[in-house]
Every structure is written in structure tokens, then in C-alpha cells.
Design a protein around this motif. Sequence first.
Motif, mmCIF file in Angstrom:
data_model
loop_
_atom_site.group_PDB
_atom_site.id
_atom_site.type_symbol
_atom_site.label_atom_id
_atom_site.label_comp_id
_atom_site.label_asym_id
_atom_site.label_seq_id
_atom_site.Cartn_x
_atom_site.Cartn_y
_atom_site.Cartn_z
ATOM 1 N N GLY A 194 36.480 26.112 43.480
ATOM 2 C CA GLY A 194 36.958 26.872 42.417
ATOM 3 C C GLY A 194 37.526 27.985 42.448
ATOM 4 O O GLY A 194 38.194 28.761 41.776
ATOM 5 N N ASN A 195 37.784 28.376 43.883
ATOM 6 C CA ASN A 195 38.680 29.719 44.218
ATOM 7 C C ASN A 195 40.236 29.399 44.051
ATOM 8 O O ASN A 195 40.962 30.541 44.503
ATOM 9 N N THR A 204 41.965 39.646 42.975
ATOM 10 C CA THR A 204 41.708 39.266 44.361
ATOM 11 C C THR A 204 41.196 37.984 44.559
ATOM 12 O O THR A 204 40.889 37.345 45.491
ATOM 13 N N GLU A 205 40.432 37.460 43.219
ATOM 14 C CA GLU A 205 39.886 36.084 43.378
ATOM 15 C C GLU A 205 39.667 35.522 42.060
ATOM 16 O O GLU A 205 39.643 36.250 41.021
ATOM 17 N N ASN A 206 39.931 34.265 41.806
ATOM 18 C CA ASN A 206 39.586 33.400 40.797
ATOM 19 C C ASN A 206 38.397 32.585 41.264
ATOM 20 O O ASN A 206 38.420 32.092 42.535
ATOM 21 N N SER A 207 37.410 32.340 40.381
ATOM 22 C CA SER A 207 36.439 31.196 40.471
ATOM 23 C C SER A 207 36.407 30.213 39.351
ATOM 24 O O SER A 207 35.908 30.550 38.382
ATOM 25 N N TYR A 208 37.118 28.946 39.477
ATOM 26 C CA TYR A 208 37.297 28.230 38.258
ATOM 27 C C TYR A 208 36.056 27.321 38.285
ATOM 28 O O TYR A 208 35.309 26.995 39.191
ATOM 29 N N ALA A 266 41.278 29.994 30.663
ATOM 30 C CA ALA A 266 41.568 29.479 31.877
ATOM 31 C C ALA A 266 40.247 28.910 32.509
ATOM 32 O O ALA A 266 40.392 28.311 33.662
ATOM 33 N N SER A 267 39.174 29.110 31.890
ATOM 34 C CA SER A 267 37.903 28.448 32.407
ATOM 35 C C SER A 267 37.692 29.106 34.119
ATOM 36 O O SER A 267 37.351 28.474 34.854
ATOM 37 N N ARG A 268 37.633 30.432 34.193
ATOM 38 C CA ARG A 268 37.451 30.866 35.472
ATOM 39 C C ARG A 268 36.971 32.345 35.393
ATOM 40 O O ARG A 268 37.384 33.078 34.446
ATOM 41 N N ILE A 269 36.389 32.577 36.294
ATOM 42 C CA ILE A 269 35.749 34.221 36.510
ATOM 43 C C ILE A 269 36.835 34.788 37.326
ATOM 44 O O ILE A 269 37.618 34.253 38.368
#
Length: 324
Positions: free
Chosen positions: A169-170, A283-287, A251-254
Motif C-alpha cells: 500500500g505504500n 513522505t508516505e502514502n498507504s493505499y 485516492a483511497s489512501r492515507i
Amino acid sequence: MTIKPVFADATPLARLPDDQAFLADVLAGFVKPQKTLPAKYFYDAAGSDLFEQITLLPEYYPTRTELGILDARGAEISAALPRGAALVEFGSGSTVKVRRLLRHMSDLAAYVPVDVSETFLRSEAAALQTDYPNLRIAPIAADFTQPFALPADLGEAPRAGFFPGSTIGNFEPAEAARLLRQFGDVLGAGATLVVGVDLVKDAAVLEAAYDDAAGTTAAFNLNLLTRIDRELSGTFDASAFGHRAVFNRTASRIEMHLVSRANQTVTVAGHAFAFAEGETIHTENSYKYTIDGFRDLAEQAGWAAITVWTDPEALFSVHALRFG
């Protein structure tokens, strides 16, 4: 069959990405309209330690939920892997999760942990070797997002992969598909992959998991700036930045950001960068995926779904896939 211990004949550890690669990524990210830093640089020794602390936080459900699935369904998950396999764990980190599978895989030919943090990798491999003295453990210090070679002497053992923790998910979906294709190329046709995937859920649950009350995730995020100062002659003052985590539903992401608390100028290896108050470094995506959504992504990369396991609340999923 008795397998030789790891450190007797393991493949030499690959070289870690050097400071020039780190510097190039930082400079490239900081000249974008939305400044960015690659999430893979979270995991120096301090960052790896902080992440292990994050996994124990009450708000951070992914680790304990995935462990619950591995505990409850570990025998079934292991049975989905070929007998006598060489098991490659991408981004291995702690051995806490793979141990849930190893207890059901007495005929495993080899375990090949792959991680960018060489010190942590060696420490975990040595501890695992103590508990599994007859298992061949062949650690590879490498960036799993880049091509790398498996030990040449694995022979005809069928290949299997393990990629827990929803690390998939990153990556942007297109990048995630490319990564899954690369895993298939490393493991070969007919290989099996077990991968952990976080599922879409209520935004409040998601945001709390990435912005905990104790501030551990904030420290993990801010450690990126400390690392730049230490390794790239940076002049960041970490206290001049804050941590932000928000769920982007479209986008369905943190998304995780570092937020500048004031107008300031910072240098990295002699290169100056201005930050306005409120400006962020992404710095980060978590889908987060639905089960069908992840299966569609895997299919684009050449993987076919075998089965999937979830927890009773459907917070998290563990997928078994076959390549080619």
C-alpha cells in the motif's frame, strides 16, 4: 534432510544504496511543486526501531490484525505454499510474522529475508537461526524495490514469496503493479506469493492508526529529517516541522506529511530549499484496497488469485497468489 546453517555458506550480502542515491532522491523530491521524500528512507536503524514500536500501539490495528490472521489461519496459508520451497520475504524486518508460517513448514528448503537495513537484518537472521538451527537462512541486504538476485545454490526448490504488513500500500497503484511483476520475475513462473493488504474502512480508524496519541508515528516521520542531517549534511531542525496524517478518500489512501511550522530555508549537501509556513513534504502514502480491487491489481502484474483470508471485522486481508 539437514540444511547447512546460514552463515556457513550464505550468498554475500548485496551493497546497500549509497549516500549518492539518497541525496539524488532527496534533491529530486525537493524541487517538485509538492516536495516529497521516498518512504523507503524511513528505515535506517532508528526508523526501523520506531516502526517496531508503532506496531505495538493500540491505535495501529494492521500488525495485530494480520498476526491474528496468521495465527488463526497459518496452517492453511502455509499449505497454499509449495512443499520444500525456498521462501523469500521481501522487506523482512522483524521475523515475528514469518515465524507464524515457519511453525507449519518443517520441510522448508531455505528462508531468504531481504531488507535494506543490514544491521537489523543480520540481527534478526541470527536470532531466527538459533530457534531453527537446521534451516538454511540466507539474508540479502538489498532494496527490494530494485532488481536483485537470489542465491545461486537454491537449486530446484520451488519459489515462494512473503510480503506482509500491507507494504504494498505504500506504492502508487501503477508502481505496486510493477513491484508485483518484479517479485514474479525474481521468483519465477509458477511461484506463489502471500501478501498482506490493508482494507478500506472508516476514516477515523485509519487516521488514528497513523497519528497516535503517544506521538510515535510523528517521531518516525520526523526521523527522516534527522537522517538527512546526519547522512547528507542537512540543516533541518526537526522541531520546526510537525506531523500530519489524513485519509484521502478519493485516492483511497492515507497520506503522511511533514509540515513546516514557519517560513524557513534549509540546506542539504549545500543545496538551499525554502519552505513556507504550512508547506509540506509528502513522505508516505498507504493505499487501502477492497479485496476485488487488489486482485485486479495483482492480475495486471501477472498474478492469479488463489485464495484470501480476513479477520472477523474485515479490517485486513492476506492473499495467496500464483505467478504466470
